[in-house]
Design an enzyme around this catalytic site. Structure first.
Site, PDB file in Angstrom:
ATOM      1  N   GLN A 219       9.938   8.179  -6.946  1.00 56.08           N
ATOM      2  CA  GLN A 219       9.131   8.103  -7.862  1.00 56.08           C
ATOM      3  C   GLN A 219       8.526   9.450  -8.296  1.00 56.08           C
ATOM      4  O   GLN A 219       8.140  10.187  -7.404  1.00 56.08           O
ATOM      5  CB  GLN A 219       8.039   7.247  -8.368  1.00 56.08           C
ATOM      6  CG  GLN A 219       8.134   5.832  -8.658  1.00 56.08           C
ATOM      7  CD  GLN A 219       6.922   4.914  -8.655  1.00 56.08           C
ATOM      8  OE1 GLN A 219       6.453   4.454  -7.555  1.00 56.08           O
ATOM      9  NE2 GLN A 219       6.692   4.665  -9.824  1.00 56.08           N
TER      10      GLN A 219
ATOM     11  N   GLU B 197      -2.169  -0.422  -7.087  1.00 49.24           N
ATOM     12  CA  GLU B 197      -2.220   1.031  -6.691  1.00 49.24           C
ATOM     13  C   GLU B 197      -2.203   1.976  -7.908  1.00 49.24           C
ATOM     14  O   GLU B 197      -1.155   1.576  -8.688  1.00 49.24           O
ATOM     15  CB  GLU B 197      -1.480   1.552  -5.531  1.00 49.24           C
ATOM     16  CG  GLU B 197      -1.644   0.951  -4.028  1.00 49.24           C
ATOM     17  CD  GLU B 197      -0.668   1.244  -3.093  1.00 49.24           C
ATOM     18  OE1 GLU B 197      -0.427   2.531  -3.188  1.00 49.24           O
ATOM     19  OE2 GLU B 197      -0.532   0.614  -2.158  1.00 49.24           O
TER      20      GLU B 197
ATOM     21  N   HIS C 188     -17.346 -36.055  14.914  1.00 53.69           N
ATOM     22  CA  HIS C 188     -16.653 -36.692  15.897  1.00 53.69           C
ATOM     23  C   HIS C 188     -16.689 -35.804  17.285  1.00 53.69           C
ATOM     24  O   HIS C 188     -17.225 -36.278  18.210  1.00 53.69           O
ATOM     25  CB  HIS C 188     -15.244 -36.938  15.539  1.00 53.69           C
ATOM     26  CG  HIS C 188     -14.443 -37.068  16.510  1.00 53.69           C
ATOM     27  ND1 HIS C 188     -14.238 -38.336  17.121  1.00 53.69           N
ATOM     28  CD2 HIS C 188     -13.543 -36.415  17.443  1.00 53.69           C
ATOM     29  CE1 HIS C 188     -13.393 -38.486  18.138  1.00 53.69           C
ATOM     30  NE2 HIS C 188     -12.909 -37.190  18.320  1.00 53.69           N
TER      31      HIS C 188
ATOM     32  N   THR D  52       5.823   5.183   3.748  1.00 57.13           N
ATOM     33  CA  THR D  52       5.700   5.720   2.254  1.00 57.13           C
ATOM     34  C   THR D  52       5.538   7.168   2.595  1.00 57.13           C
ATOM     35  O   THR D  52       4.909   7.560   3.580  1.00 57.13           O
ATOM     36  CB  THR D  52       4.481   5.352   1.487  1.00 57.13           C
ATOM     37  OG1 THR D  52       4.849   3.915   1.181  1.00 57.13           O
ATOM     38  CG2 THR D  52       4.508   6.312   0.531  1.00 57.13           C
TER      39      THR D  52
ATOM     40  N   GLN E 171       1.874   1.005  -7.756  1.00 58.50           N
ATOM     41  CA  GLN E 171       2.466  -0.092  -7.207  1.00 58.50           C
ATOM     42  C   GLN E 171       1.754  -1.459  -7.580  1.00 58.50           C
ATOM     43  O   GLN E 171       0.754  -1.349  -7.876  1.00 58.50           O
ATOM     44  CB  GLN E 171       2.154   0.282  -5.641  1.00 58.50           C
ATOM     45  CG  GLN E 171       3.163  -0.825  -4.816  1.00 58.50           C
ATOM     46  CD  GLN E 171       2.941  -0.121  -3.454  1.00 58.50           C
ATOM     47  OE1 GLN E 171       3.542   0.999  -3.417  1.00 58.50           O
ATOM     48  NE2 GLN E 171       2.462  -0.889  -2.449  1.00 58.50           N
TER      49      GLN E 171
ATOM     50  N   LYS F 103       9.149  -4.204  -4.177  1.00 61.18           N
ATOM     51  CA  LYS F 103       8.219  -3.270  -4.699  1.00 61.18           C
ATOM     52  C   LYS F 103       9.068  -2.793  -5.961  1.00 61.18           C
ATOM     53  O   LYS F 103       8.320  -2.388  -6.909  1.00 61.18           O
ATOM     54  CB  LYS F 103       7.884  -2.097  -3.683  1.00 61.18           C
ATOM     55  CG  LYS F 103       7.129  -1.010  -4.041  1.00 61.18           C
ATOM     56  CD  LYS F 103       7.103   0.017  -3.022  1.00 61.18           C
ATOM     57  CE  LYS F 103       6.047  -0.173  -2.158  1.00 61.18           C
ATOM     58  NZ  LYS F 103       6.366  -1.084  -0.972  1.00 61.18           N
TER      59      LYS F 103
END
Length: 879
Positions: free
Chosen positions: A173, A285, A838, A126, A298, A35
């Site tokens: 972030q 994202e 078959h 997350t 992301q 990530k």
């Protein structure tokens, strides 16, 4: 925007514990995870990414140094409360302060996630809107612990990823004050179409969309315009709380769209930039802040998409998976695909098609494509020809019915509209082949004298069995030449032997026309029970007879019943130390049928003569069958009686209308029974030749391994006919083999294979609405009449499979290597196949109900579930 954000957290740069996101690239994956590495790549491409930093895998390794990870549950509990070492805590605190002590999103970034082959989406945790240093350190600990959640451990196990090799980094972030957020796929994940971007959007943070708690707006963008818009109710939003954390908010109404067309086009354009940067379709994202700015939070590859076949001229082209049409869902080895190319090149030369195959014997025809380890054929020219359309849909209707349905749906697509004069081009190519091999004449001769036809087919088989192997002193180059020549001539088996059983199918059509309503599908199924002269049926009954010999010998029976390790039994057989009845009986069976195998059209698959474990497992399975009436030979004999009675009943019914018609119908159906069973013979001959070519290549593999150009002799089948010559010339191919083995292992895990695939990635079948009946039954193609209710047994690989007598065998597809399981099955359900594939033919001959072409049967039916199989109606009821 990206540059301004990136400058906010430069103080940790150079630290082995905390690294600024803007300094990361894909090569940093081992220390920052997938990530974080992907976010660094986005920043380097000038894309709008919230600024932040990454707590590296080195920090995780330090914190988890004293944690025993052999117990995932205990490891998870310990990591949630582990004391963050002082220097790590200080580095995180400094980086957070440099970012401005702002609310942050804290995301796990494992070294095995967000990769081209494994997304790990949602497997680690997350945490959003984290406020304050203490909360940040706690969120980092919880991310570390999430590496050991049950779902993450299970996902790694499914992908064959060693827990000991995985490390976790943590991305921190700046939080986006998201007014609207969602997910963007740069290719349609449902249809696979690479030219269409789709996005889901909902008010608030993207967690509502990602977690599935909301019904979002759904938009599709293609070629610069919104082509689809479906508004969701958007009844729930996730919002950031002022003091940290999030809350779930109920919304009054979701009637209005939360993104405009202009914003959707901007998102799609950004997505294309991301896709171009990484080179593969992306799952992204995103968030829109209060000012309407787009932020990317992301990006990861879409790992579920099937690879795209290459269009030779850039135009839209259609490809059919011939692997599936041959009953093969697993990938084919590289040498197997190379052999397919040789056989395909031979066919193309027969029909006078241009291409490199005309001068190069190992070159595949231009229409051949190896995609995702499967063999595909470009059928565009056939779709543009009336003759090709008729031939393709009829042939596939017999072999793989749902493929024929998908192709018929493409007839309306303007990209595949018929081309003028295509009919005559097709006729000019086909007629010379029919004349060269005297196909019409041989068909008529077979109808006139089935005995002569059987003798002719048997002679072809004997000729294939007598093809000489290379002498012991042959060079590797000579062996490769011999293998190539054997494959080149193998295809000629079909036009020489197929007309015999084709005569039987011709008589079937004649009988249906003459009998009219007096010969319906159920009655025809009955007439086709227990057909003679079928080499596969004969093989299975020979194996059953061997089981009875073993049963009669207590020592041999005990060896099979008491030894669960089939590999150990096989080793005893190779050493010649099994009990006499079992040793001699198995040796005799393998002398006749040892060239066969599971997935036998792949030259890379070991033959039963090399690995008899599957045969030993089938024998052990037969010993558990104690009901004499359910014995395969008894059922086969009962099927013959049913067929004779059904034939007599049809003749009698027709005779009430016309005596001469009755005689003609009786003659035609008699020829059907005498000839149609020969349909398995050409493939048996072909597989025998493939086995001979395999033996030559295996000998080359042994020599290359002795010269340390390969690690093991079997690695030769992960080369191809060009690469093997390079190895003979001294090129070390071990690195090439390792990469191909890794790809092969990935493809073995792929459960869904497209029947038809377009060159823009579209899978047409995915666009069609599935017909789901009101009663919830699974619908397929009727293959063998009868109704059975019994527990299901889902089998994905027949080797070592245990099928209790009477259970319903549920399989992706079958080839002759599967048929020993049919002898004890109560019914058959297959995802692939048509009424004359078959599996369907063998099921009819054994008198077990069968439904084929049932989409996703192996995932929708669970082992042990009680199901009712209605073979006449083509329905499977889940009880």
């Amino acid at each position: 925007m990206a540059t301004a954000e990136r400058s906010a957290a430069t103080s940790p740069v150079g630290s082995p514990l905390v690294v600024d996101l803007g300094e990361l690239r894909s090569t940093d994956l081992p220390r920052v995870g997938g990530k974080a590495a992907n976010l660094g790549e986005l920043i380097s491409a000038g894309l709008p990414v919230p600024g932040g930093f990454c707590v590296t895998t080195e920090a995780y390794a330090r914190a988890a140094a004293d944690v025993d990870t052999t117990d995932p549950g205990r490891a998870r509990d310990l990591l949630r409360t582990v004391a963050v070492p002082d220097d790590i805590a200080a580095a995180i605190t400094a980086a957070h302060r440099a970012l401005g002590d702002v609310p942050v999103a804290v995301r796990s970034s494992a070294t095995a996630e967000d990769l081209p082959t494994a997304s790990f989406a949602g497997q680690q945790d997350t945490y959003l809107n984290i406020v304050g240093t203490e909360a940040l350190l706690d969120a980092v600990r919880r991310c570390w612990a999430s590496l050991w959640t049950d779902r993450a451990v299970a996902y790694r196990a499914e992908l064959g990823i060693d827990d000991a090799e995985v490390r976790l980094a943590v991305v921190v972030q700046r939080m986006v004050d998201a007014q609207v957020a969602g997910v963007l796929f740069t290719a349609d994940p449902v249809s696979g179409r690479r030219t269409r971007a789709v996005l889901d959007a909902s008010p608030g943070l993207g967690e509502a969309v990602v977690s599935g708690m909301v019904n979002p707006d759904h938009l599709a963008v293609e070629r610069g315009r919104v082509v689809d818009r479906r508004l969701g109710d958007k009844a729930v939003a996730v919002r950031a709380l002022p003091g940290g954390g999030t809350e779930r908010v109920e919304l009054a109404s979701g009637a209005d769209a939360c993104v405009t067309d202009r914003q959707a086009l901007e998102l799609a354009a950004l997505g294309r930039r991301v896709e171009r940067h990484f080179g593969v379709p992306q799952d992204i994202e995103w968030a829109l802040d209060g000012a309407g700015a787009i932020w990317l939070t992301q990006a990861r590859p879409i790992t579920s998409l099937y690879p795209v076949p290459v269009s030779r001229d850039g135009a839209l082209r259609a490809f059919v998976c011939v692997s599936l049409a041959q009953g093969l869902t697993r990938p084919i080895t590289p040498m197997g695909l190379s052999a397919f190319g040789v056989i395909g090149g031979t066919a193309a030369r027969l029909f006078g098609l241009p291409g490199p195959h005309t001068t190069d014997p190992v070159a595949p025809p231009p229409a051949f494509a190896a995609v995702g380890g499967r063999a595909f054929v470009d059928i565009t020219a056939g779709l543009r020809s009336p003759v090709g359309r008729a031939a393709a849909t009829r042939i596939l209707g017999i072999m793989e019915a749902r493929t024929g349905v998908v192709l018929r749906d493409l007839f309306a697509d303007p990209a595949f509209a018929p081309v003028p004069r295509a009919r005559w081009r097709a006729v000019r190519r086909v007629v010379p082949v029919l004349v060269r091999f005297r196909v019409p004449l041989v068909m008529l001769q077979a109808v006139a004298s089935p005995t002569a036809a059987r003798n002719r087919v048997a002679a072809l088989g004997a000729r294939a069995a007598r093809v000489p192997a290379s002498p012991p002193d042959a060079t590797s180059t000579e062996r490769v030449d011999r293998a190539t020549q054997t494959l080149t001539t193998a295809l000629h088996v079909f036009p020489r032997s197929a007309p015999a059983f084709a005569g039987g199918f011709l008589m079937r059509v004649v009988a249906r026309r003459l009998a009219g309503d007096d010969l319906d599908d159920v009655t025809m199924d009955a007439v086709l029970r227990s057909l003679p002269n079928n080499v596969t049926t004969e093989m299975d009954l020979q194996l059953w007879a061997l089981a009875q010999q073993v049963r009669a010998d207590p020592t041999s029976a005990a060896a099979l019943r008491d030894t669960a390790d089939l590999a150990a039994l096989a080793a005893l057989f190779r050493a010649g130390t099994l009990p006499t009845a079992l040793q001699n009986g198995l040796a005799g069976f393998l002398r006749r049928y040892g060239h066969r195998a599971v997935a036998e059209i792949d030259i890379g698959m070991p033959r039963w003569s090399e690995q008899p474990e599957h045969v030993l497992g089938a024998l052990a399975n037969y010993l558990r069958l104690d009901d004499p009436d359910a014995a395969p030979d008894a059922r086969f004999a009962a099927g013959e009686r049913v067929a004779r009675q059904a034939l007599a009943d049809v003749v009698a019914r027709v005779g009430r209308r016309s005596r001469w018609r009755a005689r003609a119908v009786g003659f035609a159906l008699g020829r059907v029974r005498e000839l149609v069973g020969l349909r398995e013979a050409p493939k048996d001959h072909l597989v025998r030749l493939i086995a001979l070519a395999r033996a030559e290549l295996a000998a080359v593999g042994t020599e290359l391994a002795e010269h340390e150009l390969l690690d093991a002799p079997g690695d030769v089948f992960f080369l191809d006919l060009r690469a093997i010559r390079a190895s003979i010339d001294g090129v070390d191919q071990r690195h090439l083999v390792a990469g191909r083995r890794e790809e092969y292992a990935r493809e073995l895990r792929r459960r869904h294979i497209p029947r038809v695939l377009l060159s823009d990635g579209t899978e047409p079948e995915a666009l069609a609405r599935a017909d789901v009946p009101d009663d919830g039954a699974l619908i397929g193609t009727p293959a063998s009449a009868g109704t059975v209710t019994a527990p299901a047994r889902v089998v994905l690989d027949p080797v070592g499979a245990r099928l209790e007598p009477g259970e319903v065998l549920v399989a992706p597809s079958t080839d002759p290597g599967w048929t020993p399981l049919f002898l004890t099955a109560g019914a058959l359900v297959m995802e692939m196949g048509g009424a004359n594939s078959h599996g369907a033919v063998v099921a009819r001959e054994y008198g077990i109900p069968a439904v084929v072409g049932v989409p996703d049967a192996t995932s929708r039916i669970e082992t042990g579930a009680r199901v009712t199989v209605d073979g006449a109606a083509g329905r499977v009821h889940l009880n």
